[in-house]
Structure formats: structure tokens, C-alpha cells
Write a protein that holds these residues in place. Structure first.
Motif, short mmCIF file in Angstrom:
data_model
loop_
_atom_site.label_atom_id
_atom_site.label_comp_id
_atom_site.label_asym_id
_atom_site.label_seq_id
_atom_site.Cartn_x
_atom_site.Cartn_y
_atom_site.Cartn_z
N PRO A 137 0.83 -1.22 0.00
CA PRO A 137 0.00 0.00 0.00
C PRO A 137 0.86 1.26 0.00
CG PRO A 137 -0.82 -1.59 1.60
CD PRO A 137 0.49 -2.12 1.11
N SER A 138 0.38 2.29 -0.67
CA SER A 138 1.19 3.50 -0.88
C SER A 138 1.46 4.26 0.41
CB SER A 138 0.49 4.43 -1.87
OG SER A 138 -0.78 4.80 -1.40
N ALA A 139 0.72 3.98 1.49
CA ALA A 139 0.94 4.68 2.76
C ALA A 139 1.89 3.90 3.68
CB ALA A 139 -0.39 4.91 3.46
N SER A 140 2.51 2.84 3.17
CA SER A 140 3.34 1.97 4.02
C SER A 140 4.61 2.67 4.50
CB SER A 140 3.70 0.70 3.26
OG SER A 140 2.57 -0.02 2.88
N ARG A 141 5.04 2.23 5.68
CA ARG A 141 6.34 2.68 6.23
C ARG A 141 7.39 1.64 5.85
NH1 ARG A 141 4.47 2.60 12.28
NH2 ARG A 141 3.67 0.67 11.39
N ILE A 142 8.44 2.10 5.18
CA ILE A 142 9.43 1.20 4.59
C ILE A 142 10.79 1.40 5.23
CG2 ILE A 142 10.58 0.51 2.45
CD1 ILE A 142 7.57 -0.02 2.48
N VAL A 143 11.46 0.29 5.54
CA VAL A 143 12.88 0.31 5.89
C VAL A 143 13.65 -0.31 4.72
CG1 VAL A 143 14.69 -0.57 7.41
CG2 VAL A 143 12.51 0.19 8.38
N LEU A 144 14.63 0.40 4.21
CA LEU A 144 15.49 -0.12 3.15
C LEU A 144 16.67 -0.85 3.77
CD1 LEU A 144 15.65 2.88 0.64
CD2 LEU A 144 14.53 0.68 0.28
N TYR A 145 16.95 -2.03 3.27
CA TYR A 145 18.14 -2.79 3.71
C TYR A 145 19.10 -2.82 2.52
CZ TYR A 145 20.80 -6.43 6.19
OH TYR A 145 21.78 -7.14 6.85
N GLY A 146 20.17 -2.04 2.62
CA GLY A 146 21.14 -1.94 1.54
C GLY A 146 21.21 -0.52 1.03
N ALA A 147 22.42 0.05 1.01
CA ALA A 147 22.58 1.45 0.59
C ALA A 147 23.53 1.60 -0.59
CB ALA A 147 23.08 2.30 1.77
N GLY A 148 23.75 0.49 -1.30
CA GLY A 148 24.59 0.56 -2.49
C GLY A 148 23.82 1.08 -3.69
#
Length: 410
Positions: free
Chosen positions: A316-327
Motif C-alpha cells: 500500500p502507498s501509505a506503508s512505512r518502509i525500511v530499506l536494507y542496503g545502501a549501495g
């Protein structure tokens, strides 16, 4: 009659590490593997580090302390190698710490697979980091010397291979190898030689070493021309690789040199005192470019298509996301989410979080993820093998599998 466990010599240079030293020594003494010779090389510390070493030696007969004039980490490690009695050698930095099974697991891997070197993965931590639980689901990958050097020079996860402290070694590998003096990035100067000497190298993805990043460490300080020592080490490595017919790895090493020259030159460009060094690096850059075949000059990972991005975003577009990986992929996903307002990035983690401090990207250590509130974790990593490793770890650390998103295949 049961076979005696082989003695392992743990060599730790100590220089002005009083704030971190006791925790490091405790982690060594608490190893589940007891046949240890712990060599603390006090490198002329001007704080209480020497006294801390001596106090611990009185409590644990396995500890031997050598006090010497300050000569740098390479000289300290060399002195440890000169007196070490163990069948195996391991190095620990005085501000880091070990999982309690670091030695047991790596020695066991060496003995079971008849290896000369065993290597684990490591977690880059901050002072406030949690010690994450050890995932019992792990792999062991066996490499010959050429394959290990390829990983060192060419793999996306080459940093695991480049450092010396996440490994144990058979002592005979060091019979003709010592650290070069008066350099930082000293690991880069010898690790490829150790791989070349080894008949078999075992690699496990278990996090058994905790690498502390802080501003008092050499690599945590602002830019210094000493950082350029790495270019000399890589130049020596490229010559060695060429002489031994490892042409692909030679080219990858030259490309790494180009990347570092481009990274460091801006620090020198406007400094009148460093103008000669800047000019020298510019000439070196042109020389390297001439050495690399045109077809191989492009570097960097694959770009994600807009369609791949859209297929990944099934949440869903209102989701809270954590990104794993900054490359490469992590940065593409971050920009796409922000630009398209498809969810909100509430956290971003990477094991090399410290490398992004000056980029403006809000990247944190991996353990920070466990303190965040989120709806999904998006694994933004190109390698499918590493994606699976990360997924397995996240599930083991208590994150439901249905809350983990993987990049969409092309």
C-alpha cells in the motif's frame, strides 16, 4: 585418546584504547574455545591501556603482554607474529569484539575442511549497537586461492575478504609474509598474498566479529593524506596479479584505484600544500585509464528499470518502509520512493553505514532496524545470494517473512 585442540594465537595491537579495551579482552577470554595464547602488544600507549593489559594478564595465564615503543599497528602485529606459538593465528583490533564462538567455529571449519584460512562475516557497529543473535542457518563456501583473490578484487562483498581480522590462518602462511611498516590500510598490502599461499579457504556468512566504528579510530577520523597508502597497496597488488596471469582481477584492482583517486582528489584540489600530490594522482589516473581495455572501463551495478521498481512496490502507498542496503540499488529505490511518494522511508540500514555519513543519506547500522517501527523491509541488494542471506537473518531476528520485500526480477 581424544585429539588435542590446536593452540590459537590471538594477536591484538593496543594503542590508546582504554575506553574499549576491557570489552575486547573480555570477549576473547570468554571464547568457548579455550586453547588460546592471547598476545596483547602495548604499542607505547600514553593512556591506561598498558595497565589494563597487565591487570588482565594477572587474572588469565593465557594472556601475555608485550610493552614496546610506539611503532604503529603493522610493527605491533609483526612482533606478535614473531613470538606466536599457535598452530593458528587470529588478529583482533582493540576497539572491536568477538562473538563467543568466533574461534571455535572458525577452527572447526578449518579442521573439518582441511583449510588454511577460515573467514566469517562481520557486523559494523556503533557504540550503542545491539549484539544480534547468531543465526544457526549458515553456509560454508570452499575456495581455492584464485577464487578467493577473485572475490577480493571483483565481488560486491569484497570488504569481507579485504580485512584480516575476521579470519584465522595457519601460522605457516606467515613464514615469508609480514606487514609493511608505516602504512595504514596495511591489510590491503598482505591479504592477497595470504590467499595466494593458501591451498583452500573456507568462508562462512555467520556474523562472528563486531567491528566498531567511532571517531577515534584511524578510519573514523577526517581525511588525511595517509589514506592514500591504500593506492600504493593496490598498485602492488595489480603488479602481482599481472605477473601471475590474473588479468581480470588486475583490471578490477585498477578500476578500484580509479574510484579512490576520484574520491580523494577533491580533498586535495584546493589545498596548496597538497597540490603536488593532487597533480601526481591526476597523472596516475591517466596512466591507469590507458591500462584498462575500453570495453571494461564502465563499472557499477545494473540500473533498475522503472517497471522493475513498480513491480516491487506491491505494498500500500501509505506503508512505512525500511530499506536494507545502501549501495547502487538501495540508492535507486530510495530516490524512486521519495520521488513517487509510494510509501515513506522510515529507516535505512547497511553494514557499511559509516561510508555514507558524508552523502546526506540517513543510513544506520543493521541492528537499528530492530528498534524501528515499520510495515515492510525492502532488501535493496542486487546479488540474489546476499538477498537470501539477509532474508534468512531477518526472519531469524524475529521479522515475519511476509513483511520482507525482495526486488522484482526483470
Amino acid at each position: 585418546m581424544p585429539q588435542m585442540e590446536p593452540l590459537v594465537s590471538v594477536i591484538m595491537p593496543v594503542y590508546r584504547a582504554e575506553h574499549y579495551l576491557q570489552q575486547c579482552i573480555d570477549s576473547i577470554c570468554a571464547q568457548t574455545y579455550s586453547q588460546l595464547e592471547i598476545l596483547l602488544i602495548d604499542d607505547g600507549s600514553t593512556d591506561s591501556s598498558g595497565e589494563i593489559c597487565d591487570a588482565n594478564a594477572k587474572k588469565d595465564p593465557r594472556i601475555k603482554v608485550i610493552h614496546k615503543e610506539h611503532g604503529g599497528v603493522s610493527r605491533a602485529r609483526n612482533e606478535g607474529l614473531d613470538v606466536a606459538k599457535g598452530e593458528y593465528i587470529s588478529f583482533v583490533d582493540a576497539d572491536d569484539s568477538l562473538h563467543s564462538r568466533f574461534i571455535e567455529n572458525l577452527v572447526g571449519i578449518c579442521l573439518k575442511n582441511d583449510c588454511d584460512i577460515a573467514q566469517c562475516d562481520y557486523l559494523s557497529t556503533a557504540k550503542s549497537s545491539l549484539k544480534l543473535s547468531l543465526n544457526p542457518q549458515y553456509y560454508i563456501k570452499l575456495l581455492n586461492s584464485g577464487q578467493a583473490i577473485h572475490q577480493l578484487c571483483s565481488a560486491n562483498d569484497s570488504s569481507r575478504y579485504a580485512v584480516v581480522w575476521n579470519k584465522i590462518y595457519k601460522r605457516e602462511l606467515f613464514e615469508s609474509i609480514r606487514y609493511p611498516l608505516n602504512r595504514i590500510h596495511e591489510d590491503e598490502s598482505i591479504i592477497y598474498l595470504l590467499f595466494w599461499q593458501a591451498n583452500k579457504i573456507a568462508v562462512t556468512n555467520q556474523y562472528l566479529y563486531y567491528y566498531l566504528r567511532h571517531t577515534e579510530s584511524i578510519m573514523g577520523k577526517p581525511f588525511s593524506v595517509k589514506r592514500l597508502d591504500v593506492l600504493e597497496a593496490l598498485k602492488e597488488r595489480s603488479i602481482f596479479l599481472k605477473e601471475n596471469g590474473l588479468c581480470g582481477e588486475e583490471v578490477d584492482t585498477l578500476k578500484t584505484m580509479l574510484y579512490l583517486i576520484d574520491k580523494y582528489c577533491p580533498f586535495l584540489k584546493n589545498d596548496v600544500e597538497q597540490k603536488d600530490i593532487h597533480n601526481k594522482l591526476s597523472r596516475e589516473r591517466e596512466k591507469i585509464i590507458r591500462q584498462i581495455p575500453d570495453a571494461l572501463k564502465k563499472s557499477g551495478g545494473r540500473s533498475l528499470s522503472d517497471e522493475q521498481m513498480r513491480r516491487t512496490y506491491s505494498y500500500p502507498s501509505a506503508s512505512r518502509i525500511v530499506l536494507y542496503g545502501a549501495g547502487n540499488w538501495g540508492q535507486q529505490y530510495y530516490r524512486w520512493i521519495c520521488d513517487n511518494h509510494h510509501g515513506t522511508v522510515v529507516g535505512w540500514v547497511d553494514n557499511r553505514w559509516y561510508a555514507f555519513r558524508d552523502t546526506g543519506y540517513p543510513v544506520q547500522p543493521i541492528d537499528a532496524l530492530l528498534r524501528m517501527e515499520f510495515d515492510y523491509v525492502l532488501i535493496a541488494i542486487e546479488s540474489e545470494t546476499v538477498q537470501k542471506e539477509v532474508l534468512d537473518n531477518l526472519v531469524f531476528w524475529g521479522i515475519p517473512k511476509e513483511k520482507v520485500l525482495l526486488p522484482s526480477a526483470e
